[in-house]
Design a protein around this motif. Structure first.
Motif, short mmCIF file in Angstrom:
data_model
loop_
_atom_site.label_atom_id
_atom_site.label_comp_id
_atom_site.label_asym_id
_atom_site.label_seq_id
_atom_site.Cartn_x
_atom_site.Cartn_y
_atom_site.Cartn_z
N LYS A 77 -35.48 -16.79 -43.38
CA LYS A 77 -35.12 -17.87 -42.74
C LYS A 77 -34.78 -17.25 -41.34
CE LYS A 77 -30.94 -21.15 -42.46
NZ LYS A 77 -30.00 -21.34 -43.30
N HIS A 78 -33.97 -16.28 -41.20
CA HIS A 78 -33.41 -15.70 -39.67
C HIS A 78 -34.40 -14.88 -39.52
CE1 HIS A 78 -29.55 -17.60 -40.75
NE2 HIS A 78 -29.60 -17.55 -41.64
N ASN A 79 -35.37 -13.91 -39.36
CA ASN A 79 -36.55 -13.37 -38.91
C ASN A 79 -36.27 -11.71 -39.25
OD1 ASN A 79 -38.88 -13.10 -37.93
ND2 ASN A 79 -38.43 -13.32 -36.31
N LEU A 80 -35.12 -11.43 -39.96
CA LEU A 80 -34.63 -10.37 -40.29
C LEU A 80 -35.80 -9.26 -40.58
CD1 LEU A 80 -31.13 -10.99 -41.52
CD2 LEU A 80 -31.49 -11.49 -39.00
N SER A 81 -36.84 -8.74 -39.65
CA SER A 81 -37.62 -8.60 -40.24
C SER A 81 -37.75 -6.57 -40.16
CB SER A 81 -39.03 -8.69 -39.61
OG SER A 81 -38.76 -8.37 -38.41
N LYS A 82 -36.34 -6.22 -39.18
CA LYS A 82 -36.61 -5.05 -39.17
C LYS A 82 -35.58 -4.58 -40.56
CE LYS A 82 -35.48 -4.32 -35.02
NZ LYS A 82 -34.73 -4.40 -33.27
N PHE A 83 -34.83 -4.93 -41.86
CA PHE A 83 -34.32 -4.60 -43.35
C PHE A 83 -35.10 -4.04 -43.42
CE2 PHE A 83 -32.27 -5.38 -47.05
CZ PHE A 83 -31.56 -5.03 -46.90
N ALA A 84 -33.96 -2.73 -44.30
CA ALA A 84 -35.17 -2.20 -45.24
C ALA A 84 -33.82 -2.03 -46.57
CB ALA A 84 -35.61 -0.80 -44.81
N MET A 85 -34.23 -1.64 -47.74
CA MET A 85 -33.27 -1.31 -48.71
C MET A 85 -33.30 0.09 -48.73
SD MET A 85 -31.00 -3.03 -50.37
CE MET A 85 -29.97 -2.10 -51.85
N ASN A 86 -31.74 0.30 -48.42
CA ASN A 86 -31.86 2.35 -47.46
C ASN A 86 -31.96 2.77 -48.98
OD1 ASN A 86 -30.28 4.95 -47.49
ND2 ASN A 86 -30.15 3.87 -46.05
N PRO A 87 -33.02 3.84 -48.98
CA PRO A 87 -33.86 4.53 -49.83
C PRO A 87 -32.88 5.25 -50.66
CG PRO A 87 -34.62 5.63 -48.67
CD PRO A 87 -33.63 4.56 -47.81
N HIS A 88 -31.36 6.28 -50.12
CA HIS A 88 -30.40 6.54 -50.88
C HIS A 88 -29.32 5.77 -51.50
CE1 HIS A 88 -32.40 9.87 -48.93
NE2 HIS A 88 -32.24 9.41 -47.38
N PHE A 89 -29.61 3.99 -51.44
CA PHE A 89 -27.96 3.77 -51.73
C PHE A 89 -28.37 3.72 -53.83
CE2 PHE A 89 -27.17 -0.89 -53.94
CZ PHE A 89 -26.63 -1.00 -52.61
N PRO A 90 -27.13 3.76 -53.85
CA PRO A 90 -25.82 3.19 -52.97
C PRO A 90 -25.52 5.15 -52.08
CG PRO A 90 -25.04 4.03 -54.64
CD PRO A 90 -26.41 3.80 -55.48
N VAL A 91 -24.53 4.39 -50.82
CA VAL A 91 -24.18 5.68 -49.71
C VAL A 91 -22.75 5.58 -50.01
CG1 VAL A 91 -24.40 6.46 -47.56
CG2 VAL A 91 -26.41 5.32 -48.96
N ASN A 92 -22.27 6.96 -49.95
CA ASN A 92 -20.88 6.57 -49.92
C ASN A 92 -20.23 6.51 -48.23
OD1 ASN A 92 -17.90 7.70 -49.64
ND2 ASN A 92 -18.34 8.78 -51.62
N THR A 93 -19.88 5.32 -47.79
CA THR A 93 -19.20 5.26 -46.70
C THR A 93 -17.69 5.43 -46.28
OG1 THR A 93 -18.68 2.93 -47.08
CG2 THR A 93 -21.46 3.11 -46.76
N LEU A 94 -17.64 6.79 -46.75
CA LEU A 94 -16.30 6.84 -46.72
C LEU A 94 -16.30 7.83 -45.18
CD1 LEU A 94 -13.16 7.26 -47.16
CD2 LEU A 94 -14.06 9.90 -48.51
N ALA A 145 -20.43 15.19 -32.87
CA ALA A 145 -19.66 16.02 -33.50
C ALA A 145 -17.96 15.59 -33.59
CB ALA A 145 -19.87 17.33 -33.28
N ASP A 146 -17.84 14.69 -32.56
CA ASP A 146 -16.61 14.55 -32.41
C ASP A 146 -15.52 13.56 -33.62
OD1 ASP A 146 -14.41 14.43 -30.97
OD2 ASP A 146 -14.00 12.62 -30.61
N LEU A 147 -16.66 12.82 -34.08
CA LEU A 147 -15.99 11.45 -34.42
C LEU A 147 -16.28 12.03 -35.91
CD1 LEU A 147 -18.98 8.12 -33.65
CD2 LEU A 147 -16.42 8.63 -33.90
N LEU A 148 -17.12 13.03 -36.37
CA LEU A 148 -17.36 13.79 -37.92
C LEU A 148 -15.93 15.29 -37.88
CD1 LEU A 148 -18.61 14.39 -40.39
CD2 LEU A 148 -19.53 16.54 -38.67
N ALA A 149 -15.13 15.34 -36.77
CA ALA A 149 -13.93 15.80 -36.83
C ALA A 149 -12.63 15.22 -37.30
CB ALA A 149 -13.70 16.12 -35.29
N ARG A 150 -12.99 13.62 -36.33
CA ARG A 150 -12.07 12.59 -36.26
C ARG A 150 -11.92 12.59 -37.88
NH1 ARG A 150 -12.67 9.46 -31.18
NH2 ARG A 150 -10.94 8.71 -31.83
N THR A 151 -12.99 11.82 -38.20
CA THR A 151 -13.20 11.95 -39.80
C THR A 151 -11.97 12.63 -40.60
OG1 THR A 151 -14.58 12.98 -40.73
CG2 THR A 151 -15.37 10.81 -39.88
#
Length: 201
Positions: A77-94, A145-151
């Motif tokens: 319906k919304h033409n979201l053709s770029k969507f693909a199920m992540n092959p690593h799902f479920p991914v820990n998003t912490l 690298a900075d973002l990773l450190a700040r996590t």
């Protein structure tokens, strides 16, 4: 007056990706703005006793097949053709969600969300791998690298905990969840009802 809609958000949910992609259409029609609130879906599940659909509905004949069909209808319906199920799902998003808190502090949350959803639900990257995360965010125009450190920053960690607890206190039990004032709408299937509430309020 512009109506602000709170969006309880985590990259872990493919339906959050799908909603993110159609919110600009709703914003254009209604004049609403969407306030993304980074929360940890795993924390919400733990606090509410909820489970991911693939676990909760696994024993129900036809339920997961119907959910998949409904998702494909939405995508078409919304033409979201770029969507693909992540092959690593479920991914820990912490990592991703702590990074979102850091990016929000820098005033770059929406740039970060755009990058993160693409990495997760278009490129299929394993975003709970620190090296993959840092490299992907650097390619997206951040200092990975900075973002990773700040996590690992205690302030960042606590803000994510606080956001998640506040969402649960508000009645949230899963993602995507939206609030128009005090009215809660859960799931991409409720976007039409949410839009009606925006227009009525």
């Amino acid at each position: 007056m512009t109506k602000t809609v709170d969006f309880i958000f985590d990259f872990a949910s493919p339906n959050a990706y799908l909603c993110h992609k159609v919110l600009p259409e709703i914003a254009a029609r209604t004049g609403a703005t969407f306030n993304y609130i980074p929360c940890l879906l795993g924390g919400i599940f733990k606090a509410t006793g909820n489970q991911a659909p693939m676990m909760a509905f696994n024993g129900i004949k036809g339920k997961l097949d119907y959910d998949a069909l409904e998702m494909q209808r939405f995508i078409k319906k919304h033409n979201l053709s770029k969507f693909a199920m992540n092959p690593h799902f479920p991914v820990n998003t912490l990592l991703l969600m702590r990074g979102a808190i850091a990016a929000d502090t820098d005033g770059r949350l929406m740039d970060y969300v755009d990058a993160g959803v693409a990495h997760m639900w278009e490129e299929g990257l394993k975003m709970d791998d620190p090296e993959v995360y840092a490299e992907a965010m650097t390619k997206a125009g951040f200092d990975g690298a900075d973002l990773l450190a700040r996590t690992q920053d205690p302030t960042v960690k606590q803000k994510l905990v606080d956001n998640t607890s506040a969402a649960v206190d508000r009645g949230c039990f899963g993602i995507p969840t939206f609030y128009v004032g005090n009215e809660m709408f859960f799931g991409k299937e409720r976007l039409g009802q949410m839009e009606e509430e925006i227009m009525a309020s």
